[in-house]
Every structure is written in structure tokens, then in C-alpha cells.
Design an enzyme around this catalytic site. Structure first.
Site, PDB file in Angstrom:
ATOM      1  CG  HIS A   8      -1.789   1.117   1.414  1.00 15.18           C
ATOM      2  ND1 HIS A   8      -1.826   1.882   2.556  1.00 15.18           N
ATOM      3  CD2 HIS A   8      -2.719   1.639   0.579  1.00 15.18           C
ATOM      4  CE1 HIS A   8      -2.735   2.831   2.425  1.00 15.18           C
ATOM      5  NE2 HIS A   8      -3.294   2.698   1.234  1.00 15.18           N
ATOM      6  NE  ARG A   9      -1.651   5.777   1.356  1.00 16.60           N
ATOM      7  CZ  ARG A   9      -2.121   6.573   2.301  1.00 16.60           C
ATOM      8  NH1 ARG A   9      -1.308   7.442   2.880  1.00 16.60           N
ATOM      9  NH2 ARG A   9      -3.398   6.549   2.668  1.00 16.60           N
ATOM     10  CD  GLU A  35      -2.958   2.192  -3.113  1.00 17.39           C
ATOM     11  OE1 GLU A  35      -3.985   2.868  -3.238  1.00 17.39           O
ATOM     12  OE2 GLU A  35      -1.983   2.582  -2.421  1.00 17.39           O
ATOM     13  CG  ASP A  37      -2.907   6.783  -3.192  1.00 15.54           C
ATOM     14  OD1 ASP A  37      -4.001   6.213  -3.151  1.00 15.54           O
ATOM     15  OD2 ASP A  37      -1.991   6.613  -2.352  1.00 15.54           O
ATOM     16  CD  GLU A 109      -7.199   5.157  -4.049  1.00 10.67           C
ATOM     17  OE1 GLU A 109      -6.382   4.568  -3.326  1.00 10.67           O
ATOM     18  OE2 GLU A 109      -8.111   5.900  -3.610  1.00 10.67           O
ATOM     19  CE  LYS A 111      -6.920   8.909  -2.185  1.00 15.62           C
ATOM     20  NZ  LYS A 111      -7.446   7.672  -1.591  1.00 15.62           N
ATOM     21  CG  ASP A 226       0.326   0.922   5.514  1.00 18.14           C
ATOM     22  OD1 ASP A 226      -0.256   0.874   4.429  1.00 18.14           O
ATOM     23  OD2 ASP A 226      -0.042   1.661   6.467  1.00 18.14           O
TER      24      ASP A 226
HETATM   25  O1  G3P Z   1      -6.011   0.111  -0.805  1.00 19.56           O
HETATM   26  C1  G3P Z   1      -6.954   1.057  -0.788  1.00 19.56           C
HETATM   27  C2  G3P Z   1      -6.448   2.325  -0.206  1.00 19.56           C
HETATM   28  O2  G3P Z   1      -5.391   2.811  -0.965  1.00 19.56           O
HETATM   29  C3  G3P Z   1      -7.537   3.298  -0.097  1.00 19.56           C
HETATM   30  O3  G3P Z   1      -7.257   4.276   0.812  1.00 19.56           O
HETATM   31  O4  G3P Z   1      -6.643   6.538   1.397  1.00 19.56           O
HETATM   32  O5  G3P Z   1      -4.918   4.769   1.313  1.00 19.56           O
HETATM   33  O6  G3P Z   1      -5.877   5.641  -0.783  1.00 19.56           O
HETATM   34  P1  G3P Z   1      -6.119   5.342   0.661  1.00 19.56           P
HETATM   35 MG    MG Z   2      -4.763   4.497  -2.208  1.00 25.63          MG
END
Ligand code: G3P
Ligand code: MG
Length: 250
Positions: A8-9, A35, A37, A109, A111, A226
Site C-alpha cells: 500500500h503506497r 498500490e 495513488d 488508484e 484518487k 503498509d
Molecule cells: O487500498 C486502498 C487504499 O489505498 C484506499 O485508501 O486513502 O490509502 O488511498 P487510501
Molecule cells: Mg490508495
């Protein structure tokens, strides 16, 4: 059993989120999916950054959409996390596609709300022939719907903050491939319901390895985390099963 861990990120617990340092680290740790954004810069370039403003994750000020790519590139996107990451930059989506295509699945994503964002992302994906390396996700249903005719072969994952039969029905009727909801709301019954409607379930907001284990048990197919290293080791332990009894009679 395959359960996809999506960094995640990037490996964002250990490196500044949405930077090449975080993505590289996740891959070094064995992650198979990243992942990120994506938003548009003032000059219309898709860039990897989570917030609408640059304050939290760079040394700059103001909205992302108020900075050109060159202005974003002048910012330090690493020092806020730790001095050894000083000089990390906000990556353009194109850099991410070039660097990781073929090495990791990319969950991109969408965003922000700009109507031009899906087309900007789709053009880069086509240009770099990354159609089979990506998943598009968004909390904004309209962004996924804009992306679909541009990239019909790409799986679409709808991010939601609730999980119930209505959400499943809406996602299925929209023709999405996955619905993604907070880990805490995932139950085996809802996963079954989603599967029956042709949807896979992806969790986000996973807080612990125990919760990750519970998600696997519920039949979710993937989760964003994460801490991909800790998550992978834990999942591998879980699926390694108990030590085999010895076949030797003594
Ligand atoms: O994995 C989904 C997640 O990325 C959504 O929330 O705010 O971290 O982009 P956020
Ligand atoms: Mg995200």
C-alpha cells in the site's frame, strides 16, 4: 492458495509513501503488487501522491493540482519520513510504469475527481503496453466508469467504506471485477455473496497480522498492507501448515 499482498503506497511503513524508495523496498521484500495513488499535476501529468495538497508528504505548500510536474519534481518527498530518504521525488506515473512493468502488478488508484484523469492514465498505460500489469481502483465510481471504455481489458476495483449486500449488488451491476472495503467489515458470508455475483473481495485498512489471517480465512483474495514483508512472512507461515509428522517408525 494464492492471496495477493499489495504493498500500500509501497512499503509505506518503512519508507516514504508513493516514492520509488517505497516501491523498490516493497519489491526487495518480495511483494508482487504495488498500490499507488494518482492525481493530475497543473500541466495534466498523472503523478503518484495521496493527498490533494503537498504539505504532509513533501516540503512544499499548496494543492498538487496547483503545481506543474517540474514544480512537483523540485520538492523533497522523502525528508518528512526520515533524513536518509532526503531527495526522494514525487514520481510521475510514467516513471512507475517504466520501472515496474513486468516486475509487479500495479494497483493504480484514481484518487482525484478531474474528468481528464482516467484518459491521462489510460494513454500512458497504452503507450507503455502495461494493460496486463495493472488494476484500476477508485473510491470515485465515475472515474472507473470513465476508464472502462478506454481500457476495457483492465480489471476495475471499486473502493468503498461500507460492505453489505447493497454494495455488492451495485458493484456487480456496474460490471466491476472487485469490491474493496475496510478489513474490519469483511465476513465470510459477504465474501460468498460477492463471489456469487462474480466479484472478488479485496480488503484495505488491515491493522494486524491477525486481521490478515482472518481475511484469508474469509475468502478475500487480496489486501493492501503498509508492511508487505511482515505480511508475506506471516501468510507463508500460515500456509506452510503444521510440521509433517515423521514417517519413520522410530
Ligand atoms: O487500498 C486502498 C487504499 O489505498 C484506499 O485508501 O486513502 O490509502 O488511498 P487510501
Ligand atoms: Mg490508495
Amino acid at each position: 492458495m494464492t492471496f495477493l499482498l499489495i504493498a500500500h503506497r509501497g512499503a509505506s511503513a518503512e519508507a516514504p509513501e508513493n516514492t520509488l524508495a517505497a516501491f523498490d523496498l516493497a519489491l526487495e521484500q518480495g511483494a508482487k503488487a504495488l498500490e499507488l495513488d494518482v492525481r493530475l499535476s497543473a500541466d495534466g501529468v498523472p503523478v503518484a501522491i495521496h493527498d490533494a495538497t503537498v504539505e504532509r508528504t513533501t516540503d512544499g505548500h499548496g494543492p498538487v493540482a496547483g503545481h506543474t510536474l517540474a514544480q512537483l519534481k523540485a520538492l523533497d518527498a522523502g525528508s518528512w519520513f526520515g533524513p536518509r530518504f532526503a531527495g526522494e521525488r514525487v514520481p510521475a506515473l510514467e516513471e512507475v510504469l517504466v520501472r515496474y512493468r513486468g516486475k509487479a502488478r500495479l494497483q493504480i488508484e484514481l484518487k482525484s475527481e478531474e474528468v481528464e484523469l482516467p484518459a491521462g492514465v489510460a494513454a500512458l498505460v497504452r503507450q507503455h503496453k502495461a494493460e496486463h500489469d495493472i488494476i484500476l481502483s477508485s473510491f470515485i465510481k465515475a472515474q472507473l466508469e470513465r476508464a472502462r471504455p478506454l481500457l476495457p481489458e483492465v480489471p476495475l476495483a471499486w473502493l468503498v467504506r461500507r460492505f453489505n449486500n447493497e454494495v455488492i449488488q451495485e458493484a456487480a451491476e456496474a460490471g466491476f471485477q472487485s469490491c474493496c472495503q475496510p478489513a474490519a467489515l469483511v465476513t465470510a458470508e459477504l465474501v460468498r455473496e460477492a463471489k456469487a455475483r462474480g466479484l472478488t473481495v479485496v480488503a484495505w485498512g488491515v491493522r494486524s497480522v491477525e486481521e490478515l489471517g482472518r481475511l484469508v480465512g474469509c475468502g478475500a483474495v487480496a489486501a493492501t498492507v503498509d508492511w508487505p514483508d511482515r505480511a508475506r512472512k506471516n501468510i507463508e507461515r500460515k500456509f506452510a501448515g503444521p510440521a509433517r509428522p515423521s514417517t519413520r517408525s522410530g
